[in-house]
Design an enzyme around this catalytic site. Structure first.
Site, PDB file in Angstrom:
ATOM      1  CD1 TRP A 100     -58.637 -29.633  33.000  1.00  0.00           C
ATOM      2  CD2 TRP A 100     -58.698 -31.019  31.294  1.00  0.00           C
ATOM      3  NE1 TRP A 100     -58.924 -28.949  31.650  1.00  0.00           N
ATOM      4  CE2 TRP A 100     -58.964 -29.761  30.859  1.00  0.00           C
ATOM      5  CE3 TRP A 100     -58.940 -32.251  30.319  1.00  0.00           C
ATOM      6  CZ2 TRP A 100     -59.624 -29.650  29.594  1.00  0.00           C
ATOM      7  CZ3 TRP A 100     -59.326 -32.153  29.099  1.00  0.00           C
ATOM      8  CH2 TRP A 100     -59.898 -30.887  28.400  1.00  0.00           C
ATOM      9  CG  ASP A 167     -52.268 -31.932  33.415  1.00  0.00           C
ATOM     10  OD1 ASP A 167     -51.617 -31.038  32.882  1.00  0.00           O
ATOM     11  OD2 ASP A 167     -53.579 -32.191  33.174  1.00  0.00           O
ATOM     12  CE  LYS A 191     -55.844 -25.659  27.691  1.00  0.00           C
ATOM     13  NZ  LYS A 191     -55.762 -26.956  28.928  1.00  0.00           N
TER      14      LYS A 191
HETATM   15  C1  LIG Z   1     -56.441 -27.952  28.583  1.00  0.00           C
HETATM   16  C2  LIG Z   1     -55.816 -29.022  29.685  1.00  0.00           C
HETATM   17  C3  LIG Z   1     -55.899 -30.608  29.485  1.00  0.00           C
HETATM   18  C4  LIG Z   1     -56.266 -31.152  28.278  1.00  0.00           C
HETATM   19  O1  LIG Z   1     -55.392 -30.807  27.234  1.00  0.00           O
HETATM   20  P1  LIG Z   1     -55.126 -31.259  25.563  1.00  0.00           P
HETATM   21  O2  LIG Z   1     -53.937 -31.086  25.045  1.00  0.00           O
HETATM   22  O3  LIG Z   1     -56.530 -30.756  24.910  1.00  0.00           O
HETATM   23  O4  LIG Z   1     -55.455 -32.805  25.716  1.00  0.00           O
HETATM   24  C5  LIG Z   1     -55.210 -31.341  30.236  1.00  0.00           C
HETATM   25  N1  LIG Z   1     -55.015 -30.752  31.621  1.00  0.00           N
HETATM   26  C6  LIG Z   1     -55.133 -29.602  31.761  1.00  0.00           C
HETATM   27  C7  LIG Z   1     -54.880 -29.114  33.278  1.00  0.00           C
HETATM   28  C8  LIG Z   1     -55.807 -28.600  30.720  1.00  0.00           C
HETATM   29  O5  LIG Z   1     -55.778 -27.500  31.243  1.00  0.00           O
END
Ligand SMILES: *Cc1c(COP(=O)(O)O)cnc(C)c1O
Length: 357
Positions: A100, A167, A191
């Site tokens: 990511w 993030d 998540k």
């Molecule tokens: C799942 C995830 C993403 C991507 O998320 P989307 O909403 O599918 O774009 C980005 N960063 C992390 C840490 C993730 O776990």
């Protein structure tokens, strides 16, 4: 309904209470005689949901007054582009701790110079790099606090010489966060705080308006601040379920209480991985994620991987296959995953051990 222990990485397990509230609101939302997905997003009933959602975010994470919480579309992946587009004039620094983070770096390069201060790519992202220098002229420093695929986590709020962006897709609301240490925190809801379809952004309001490029309205954070996240139609159902998920979390005692439970769950599972001779962990112990627990078969037992997968499935475990880039197993034990589910997986590992030792 059959008993399934859901360890999916995302979309993933959500509180039953939140799902039940969603079912009810799909039929009759706030005594309107209409479904929550049939009412106008400009109705007072819907505005009350948006306000409640925002208030829960601010309360649960103790978000200071000079920050705004936004609910957007596009997933965390769109934030990989919106962050540099809105905040990078010339240069930004990134910590490369997983897939990511790499994707975030790739998008940032569209907008300027990206300094990757450190990377654990050469060791399959099995630890969080600690020794690196953040250039003092970077517009911001970007980190991924929880690396969902590899199972590593930055568990404390770090000090950064330049504004910090994170993030937090897969560990938001799992522990207390000192929001004042960040200028921006973002993530996909799917998540830990809701279904896919809504993205949260916590942003310090004074950081905007400093880049010289033209930013299209929909990609400009200011647009969404000015529009209270309703510049266009918000993802109403995901926001509704997110609100219910946060209500559940508040009732449980908030992030302080869930942090304790999460740590207990992770400690239980890692203890079994360390004890059971058939399995071993894949990342540095000090960087082990509280949310995504990755493990593989130990040396000498590698040939049993497929058999354990089947064995676990037959006992109701779902979603424990490791990401295709790592292999082995990954149990995602997010907020809504009860301790009993973790215990069921541990029992399953112990039964399998008895069959094969
Ligand atoms: C799942 C995830 C993403 C991507 O998320 P989307 O909403 O599918 O774009 C980005 N960063 C992390 C840490 C993730 O776990």
């Amino acid at each position: 309904m059959k008993t399934t222990y859901n360890f999916n990485a995302g979309p993933c397990i959500l509180p039953r209470e939140a799902l039940q509230a969603g079912i009810e609101a799909l039929q009759d939302f706030s005594q309107t005689g209409m479904s929550v997905i049939e009412v106008s997003h400009r109705s007072k009933e819907w505005e009350a949901v948006m306000n409640e959602c925002r208030a829960l975010w601010k309360e649960l994470l103790h978000i200071p007054d000079n920050y705004e919480v936004l609910f957007l579309g596009g997933g965390a992946s769109l934030q990989f582009c919106m962050v540099p587009m809105n905040l990078m004039e010339k240069k930004a620094a990134y910590l490369e701790t997983g897939v990511w983070a790499k994707k975030a770096i790739k998008e940032a390069k569209v907008f300027g110079e990206v300094i990757t201060v450190a990377s654990s790519a050469e060791s399959t992202f099995n630890h969080i790099p600690r020794k690196y220098i953040i250039p003092s002229d970077a517009d911001y420093f970007h980190i991924t606090t929880n690396n969902t695929i590899y199972g590593t986590e930055i568990k404390t709020d770090m000090d950064s010489p330049v504004p910090l962006v994170a993030d937090m897709s897969s560990d938001i609301m799992s522990r207390p966060v000192d929001v004042s240490k960040y200028i921006l925190i973002y993530g996909g809801a799917q998540k830990n705080v809701g279904p896919a379809g809504v993205t949260f952004v916590i942003i310090r309001k004074d950081i905007l308006g400093k880049v010289s490029r033209h930013i299209p309205s929909m990609l400009n954070y200011q647009t969404h601040i000015d529009g209270d996240s309703m510049f266009n139609t918000p993802p109403v159902f995901p926001v509704y379920i997110m609100t219910q998920t946060l209500k559940w979390l508040k009732k449980l005692g908030g992030v302080e209480a869930i942090n304790k439970i999460n740590t207990e769950k992770a400690d239980m599972l890692y203890a079994e991985i360390d004890r059971n001779p058939l399995f071993k962990g894949t990342v540095a112990k000090e960087d082990r994620s509280v949310m995504n627990v990755c493990f593989v078969m130990s040396a000498g037992y590698e040939s049993l991987e497929a058999e354990f997968m089947e064995f676990a499935k037959s006992r109701g475990m779902a979603g424990i296959k490791g990401h295709r880039s790592v292999g082995g197993f990954r149990a995602s034990i997010y907020n809504a995953c009860p301790k009993e589910n973790v215990q069921a997986l541990i029992n399953c590992m112990q039964e399998f051990e008895k069959l094969h030792k």
